[in-house]
Design a protein around this motif. Structure first.
Motif, short mmCIF file in Angstrom:
data_model
loop_
_atom_site.label_atom_id
_atom_site.label_comp_id
_atom_site.label_asym_id
_atom_site.label_seq_id
_atom_site.Cartn_x
_atom_site.Cartn_y
_atom_site.Cartn_z
N SER A 1 -0.54 6.24 4.50
CA SER A 1 -1.32 5.06 4.87
C SER A 1 -2.51 4.87 3.94
CB SER A 1 -1.80 5.19 6.32
OG SER A 1 -0.72 5.32 7.20
N ILE A 2 -3.22 5.96 3.66
CA ILE A 2 -4.39 5.88 2.79
C ILE A 2 -3.99 5.45 1.38
CG2 ILE A 2 -6.21 7.24 1.68
CD1 ILE A 2 -6.33 8.94 4.23
N CYS A 3 -2.93 6.05 0.86
CA CYS A 3 -2.49 5.74 -0.51
C CYS A 3 -2.00 4.29 -0.62
CB CYS A 3 -1.39 6.70 -0.94
SG CYS A 3 -1.96 8.39 -1.21
N PHE A 4 -1.38 3.79 0.43
CA PHE A 4 -0.91 2.40 0.40
C PHE A 4 -2.08 1.44 0.24
CE2 PHE A 4 -0.17 -1.57 2.73
CZ PHE A 4 0.89 -2.08 2.01
N PHE A 5 -3.14 1.66 1.00
CA PHE A 5 -4.30 0.76 0.93
C PHE A 5 -5.08 0.95 -0.37
CE2 PHE A 5 -3.59 0.72 5.58
CZ PHE A 5 -3.51 -0.65 5.75
N ILE A 6 -4.97 2.13 -0.98
CA ILE A 6 -5.60 2.34 -2.29
C ILE A 6 -4.83 1.57 -3.36
CG2 ILE A 6 -6.05 4.05 -4.09
CD1 ILE A 6 -6.65 6.07 -1.90
N ALA A 7 -3.49 1.59 -3.26
CA ALA A 7 -2.65 0.94 -4.28
C ALA A 7 -2.59 -0.57 -4.12
CB ALA A 7 -1.24 1.52 -4.22
N LEU A 8 -2.85 -1.06 -2.93
CA LEU A 8 -2.65 -2.48 -2.64
C LEU A 8 -3.49 -3.42 -3.51
CD1 LEU A 8 -1.20 -4.53 -0.86
CD2 LEU A 8 -3.02 -4.27 0.85
N PRO A 9 -4.79 -3.20 -3.69
CA PRO A 9 -5.59 -4.17 -4.47
C PRO A 9 -5.13 -4.32 -5.92
CG PRO A 9 -7.01 -2.72 -3.19
CD PRO A 9 -5.64 -2.15 -3.12
N SER A 10 -4.76 -3.21 -6.56
CA SER A 10 -4.37 -3.25 -7.97
C SER A 10 -2.86 -3.27 -8.18
CB SER A 10 -4.96 -2.05 -8.71
OG SER A 10 -4.51 -0.84 -8.12
N HIS A 11 -2.11 -3.28 -7.08
CA HIS A 11 -0.64 -3.27 -7.14
C HIS A 11 -0.12 -2.08 -7.95
CE1 HIS A 11 -0.44 -7.92 -6.32
NE2 HIS A 11 -0.97 -7.22 -5.33
N SER A 12 -0.71 -0.94 -7.72
CA SER A 12 -0.30 0.28 -8.44
C SER A 12 0.90 0.91 -7.73
CB SER A 12 -1.47 1.26 -8.51
OG SER A 12 -2.59 0.67 -9.12
N TRP A 13 2.02 0.20 -7.77
CA TRP A 13 3.18 0.63 -6.99
C TRP A 13 3.85 1.87 -7.58
CZ3 TRP A 13 1.68 -1.50 -3.03
CH2 TRP A 13 1.35 -2.85 -2.94
N LEU A 14 3.84 1.99 -8.90
CA LEU A 14 4.42 3.18 -9.51
C LEU A 14 3.64 4.42 -9.08
CD1 LEU A 14 6.47 4.47 -11.44
CD2 LEU A 14 4.82 4.11 -13.30
N TRP A 15 2.33 4.30 -9.06
CA TRP A 15 1.50 5.42 -8.61
C TRP A 15 1.80 5.74 -7.14
CZ3 TRP A 15 -2.25 5.26 -4.69
CH2 TRP A 15 -2.99 6.44 -4.53
N LEU A 16 1.98 4.70 -6.33
CA LEU A 16 2.22 4.91 -4.91
C LEU A 16 3.54 5.63 -4.67
CD1 LEU A 16 1.45 4.45 -1.95
CD2 LEU A 16 2.61 2.23 -2.07
N ILE A 17 4.61 5.17 -5.33
CA ILE A 17 5.90 5.84 -5.09
C ILE A 17 5.91 7.24 -5.71
CG2 ILE A 17 7.12 3.65 -4.93
CD1 ILE A 17 8.35 4.30 -7.69
N SER A 18 5.05 7.45 -6.71
CA SER A 18 4.91 8.80 -7.26
C SER A 18 4.31 9.75 -6.23
CB SER A 18 4.04 8.78 -8.53
OG SER A 18 4.64 8.01 -9.54
N ILE A 19 3.43 9.20 -5.39
CA ILE A 19 2.89 10.00 -4.28
C ILE A 19 4.00 10.37 -3.31
CG2 ILE A 19 1.31 9.99 -2.31
CD1 ILE A 19 -0.09 10.18 -5.02
N PHE A 20 4.85 9.39 -3.01
CA PHE A 20 6.00 9.67 -2.14
C PHE A 20 6.89 10.75 -2.76
CE2 PHE A 20 4.72 5.77 -0.17
CZ PHE A 20 5.25 5.79 1.11
N ASN A 21 7.08 10.65 -4.06
CA ASN A 21 7.91 11.64 -4.76
C ASN A 21 7.28 13.02 -4.71
OD1 ASN A 21 10.20 12.40 -6.17
ND2 ASN A 21 9.33 11.93 -8.17
#
Length: 283
Positions: free
Chosen positions: A136-156
């Motif tokens: 949840s925290i990482c999603f809201f961090i990635a949302l403003p800049s659309h850093s989706w690659l970074w977000l899914i890297s967290i999932f990975n």
């Protein structure tokens, strides 16, 4: 996006990929079948299953996002170069999807079959809660800049962590029980094979491209292969060497017969019951 330099290596890559899918895909079934036949999940660690479920959900989100999303693929190429290949194949997405479904089936079995005194520990529940909070925290961090690659890297990264810790509860329970009864070794053998095939697939891609970028570009895939191989080796050691199944010890086909007393409870005196149970001698 880079293309294959060698057709034979591309074919080998695809073969290894689908061998991985087959091995890891059907590795779920021996445990499901064993649970169904026994109508019991005693011996299968509950913490292992819940952590495994979180692991596969995380891996599915990573694989599906990188494989299907042009936006995330562009971010990947911007980071690693357009001459590189996406390190996720169709078999990765298929495997993740199938694994999530099968883990839900096992969780359902945990709910309906005999479980003894087994339950989810507070440690596993805490880990699941922490992981959900991190997501949840990482999603809201990635949302403003659309850093989706970074977000899914967290999932990975989290799925790698789940892979590292998920085997420990089962291995530790086997150690405490001095037995692997109730835990399917067939699934372990297939899981081990899948780890070998998965690592081999990435090696083939690196050989063709003359680059190891796909390894550190998808460290999750590399690490789950290596961790799986190591932990499955431990589980195989427990099953075949440390706590082998004792020959000649079989369970009764009818559990009720075991529980039935030798002398039935009835108003007939015990002496008379014993006398009646002894066959009369022929004259």
């Amino acid at each position: 996006m880079a293309s294959w330099n060698s057709v034979p290596l591309e074919v080998i890559y695809q073969v290894f990929g689908w061998l991985t899918f087959i091995s890891w895909g059907i590795s779920c079934y021996p445990q499901v079948i064993l649970n169904f036949r026994r109508k019991s999940v005693v011996g299968l660690n509950f913490d292992y299953e819940i952590l495994n479920t979180i692991k596969h959900w995380s891996y599915l989100i990573y694989n599906a996002s990188l494989f299907f999303s042009p936006v995330i693929q562009k971010q990947y190429f911007d980071k690693y170069g357009y001459q590189q290949m996406i390190p996720v194949a169709a078999n990765d997405v298929a495997f993740s999807t199938h694994s999530v479904v099968m883990n839900l089936v096992v969780l359902f079995q945990l709910a309906i079959y005999e479980r003894g005194n087994q339950k989810f520990t507070k440690y596993a529940i805490s880990i699941v809660a922490i992981v959900c909070l991190i997501y949840s925290i990482c999603f809201f961090i990635a949302l403003p800049s659309h850093s989706w690659l970074w977000l899914i890297s967290i999932f990975n990264s989290i799925q790698v962590c789940m892979t590292i810790i998920k085997y420990f509860p089962q291995a530790f329970m086997n150690f405490l029980r001095k037995s692997t009864d109730g835990f399917s070794i067939g699934g372990v053998l297939l899981d081990f094979s899948g780890g070998v095939f998965n690592y081999s697939q990435m090696a083939v891609q690196s050989i063709d491209q003359g680059s190891w970028v796909n390894f550190y570009g998808n460290m999750g895939k590399v690490l789950i292969s290596l961790v799986t191989i190591v932990y499955d080796s431990i589980l195989m050691l427990q099953h075949y060497v440390l706590y082998p199944e004792k020959k000649g010890v079989t369970c009764s086909k009818n559990y009720k017969e075991i529980k039935q007393p030798l002398i039935s409870e009835s108003p007939i005196p015990i002496d008379q019951q014993i006398k009646d149970s002894v066959p009369a001698q022929e004259v």
